[in-house]
Design an enzyme around this catalytic site. Sequence first.
Site, PDB file in Angstrom:
ATOM      1  N   SER A   1      86.026  53.296  69.890  1.00  0.00           N
ATOM      2  CA  SER A   1      86.169  53.110  71.334  1.00  0.00           C
ATOM      3  C   SER A   1      85.512  51.801  71.727  1.00  0.00           C
ATOM      4  O   SER A   1      84.546  51.361  71.080  1.00  0.00           O
ATOM      5  CB  SER A   1      85.497  54.265  72.089  1.00  0.00           C
ATOM      6  OG  SER A   1      85.414  53.984  73.473  1.00  0.00           O
TER       7      SER A   1
ATOM      8  N   TYR B   1      78.107  59.111  73.427  1.00  0.00           N
ATOM      9  CA  TYR B   1      79.455  58.724  73.005  1.00  0.00           C
ATOM     10  C   TYR B   1      79.462  57.296  72.447  1.00  0.00           C
ATOM     11  O   TYR B   1      80.051  57.030  71.391  1.00  0.00           O
ATOM     12  CB  TYR B   1      80.409  58.840  74.191  1.00  0.00           C
ATOM     13  CG  TYR B   1      81.861  58.593  73.860  1.00  0.00           C
ATOM     14  CD1 TYR B   1      82.612  59.552  73.182  1.00  0.00           C
ATOM     15  CD2 TYR B   1      82.492  57.414  74.237  1.00  0.00           C
ATOM     16  CE1 TYR B   1      83.946  59.349  72.884  1.00  0.00           C
ATOM     17  CE2 TYR B   1      83.826  57.192  73.951  1.00  0.00           C
ATOM     18  CZ  TYR B   1      84.555  58.155  73.274  1.00  0.00           C
ATOM     19  OH  TYR B   1      85.878  57.934  72.975  1.00  0.00           O
TER      20      TYR B   1
ATOM     21  N   LYS C   1      80.438  56.160  68.590  1.00  0.00           N
ATOM     22  CA  LYS C   1      81.542  55.256  68.290  1.00  0.00           C
ATOM     23  C   LYS C   1      81.054  53.952  67.667  1.00  0.00           C
ATOM     24  O   LYS C   1      81.756  53.361  66.821  1.00  0.00           O
ATOM     25  CB  LYS C   1      82.359  54.984  69.551  1.00  0.00           C
ATOM     26  CG  LYS C   1      83.085  56.227  70.087  1.00  0.00           C
ATOM     27  CD  LYS C   1      84.012  56.844  69.029  1.00  0.00           C
ATOM     28  CE  LYS C   1      84.862  57.958  69.611  1.00  0.00           C
ATOM     29  NZ  LYS C   1      85.816  58.528  68.620  1.00  0.00           N
TER      30      LYS C   1
END
Length: 253
Positions: free
Chosen positions: A148, A161, A165
């Site tokens: 991401s 998150y 990533k």
Amino acid sequence: MSQALLSTDLSGQVALVTGAGRGLGRKIAEFLAGAGAKVACVDISPELLAETVSLLQSAGGTAMALVCDVTNSQRVNEVVDEVVKAWGGLHILVNNAGITRDGMLLRMKDDQWDSVLNINLRGTFLFTRAGARPMLRQHRGRIINIASVSGLMGNPGQANYSASKAGVIGFTRTVARELAGRNVTVNAVAPGFIATDMTATLGEEVLEGIKKETPLGRLGQPEDVAHAVLFLASEAASFITGHVLTVDGGLSV
């Protein structure tokens, strides 16, 4: 079916896609099957998997459903073994399974951190380790990890998150070096904001702000990411490894 999809021939190849029950994973599985690959669809939800497999088969593709918690090492190994036994090999692995549990750092709970790191990063590690074994025996393979732009540039409220990533990106670059000698490439696709069920929960006001920050002025579509995966899975990308392909409309520029 688009001309770009028709130009890629994956006939005779076996693909495995995690998180294939919906969203990006379903679209990636659809594109790989449309290019001729047999696709093993992996997800934790039997109901969503059944929908994906039905979609692929109704379009003339070959697919199977495999229920799996990507953080369960034993089950991950069993899934890869089942695919190899059923179809004779594994040529393409797409590590797409992922979740968000957003929250600002000082209010983030331990379980919010742990669940995101376990699924997004540990799951990628477990499937890559298991999937690399048949690929190394074949002297050929394509591993594509869905990262991401949050792992490249950060995003407030997503410390967990973004960390997961960023870990996927570092993992991708290291494993690419380890497996290159056996003709196994390892790359990552880093999407920006894509129009999926996940982004729909952000609300229209937030989404409009994201569009304004994105140079191309729109959200991406699942097809945009699936095209990137299809390219990296193809022979056209045979000399590309350790690369992070951003599909973000210029957001991270």
